[in-house]
Design a protein around this motif. Structure first.
Motif: not given
Length: 168
Positions: A25-27, A42-44, A49-55, A57-61
């Motif tokens: 991300g842009p950091l 998953r992120g924890a 990592v807090v990420s849409l692409t690495a995680n 789970d259903q919320t990230a999807r």
């Protein structure tokens, strides 16, 4: 700078997990921050990592789907949580939210280019004054959880159009 910030958060509550920011991300150069409630399982744990692409789970999807609908790219958005400490699957307490808001004010000092904040869900909505008082554009939406999607389709359908405003 963000790495040091995360390390400080970890030292404050060593019994909890604090995932890293998404390195893709842009950091510190973020112009848009999406603020959610707390790290997911998953992120924890799995990816740390807090990420849409690495995680995945259903919320990230759901968020990836909504990002696509809104024309957003995950690499352009900084994701974080109003309560950065993962406390397991139990509910986040009001004290944890207050601690998170205090930690969030420190994060703001590390994001000099931040212009827009998207507050995702009721816990994140509690941070509105912190951002609006600094003249930032603030967008409030429902959380894209499976529960919101299944129980309140109209509320869920309003998320992507609101998110489109984040980059306008």
């Amino acid at each position: 700078m963000l790495k040091s910030y995360v390390e400080r958060l970890r030292s404050q509550k060593p019994e909890c997990t604090v995932p890293d920011f998404d390195p893709n991300g842009p950091l510190e150069n973020a112009k848009v921050l999406f603020l959610l409630m707390k790290p997911g399982t998953r992120g924890a744990g799995e990816t740390n990592v807090v990420s849409l692409t690495a995680n995945d789970d259903q919320t990230a999807r759901n968020m990836r789907e909504l990002f696509a609908e809104a024309g957003l790219e995950a690499r352009d958005i900084l994701l974080w949580n109003v309560c950065p400490w993962y406390n397991g699957i139990r509910k986040t307490t009001s004290n944890e939210v207050m601690d998170g808001l205090e930690a969030l004010s420190e994060l703001l000092d590390l994001l000099p280019d931040l212009e827009t904040v998207v507050l995702v869900g009721n816990h994140a909505h509690t941070a509105e004054g912190m951002f609006s008082s600094k003249g930032m554009k603030v967008i409030k939406t429902a959380h894209p959880s499976p529960m919101v999607r299944n129980i309140n389709p109209a509320m869920y359908a309003a998320i992507a159009p609101a998110w489109e405003e984040a980059v306008k």
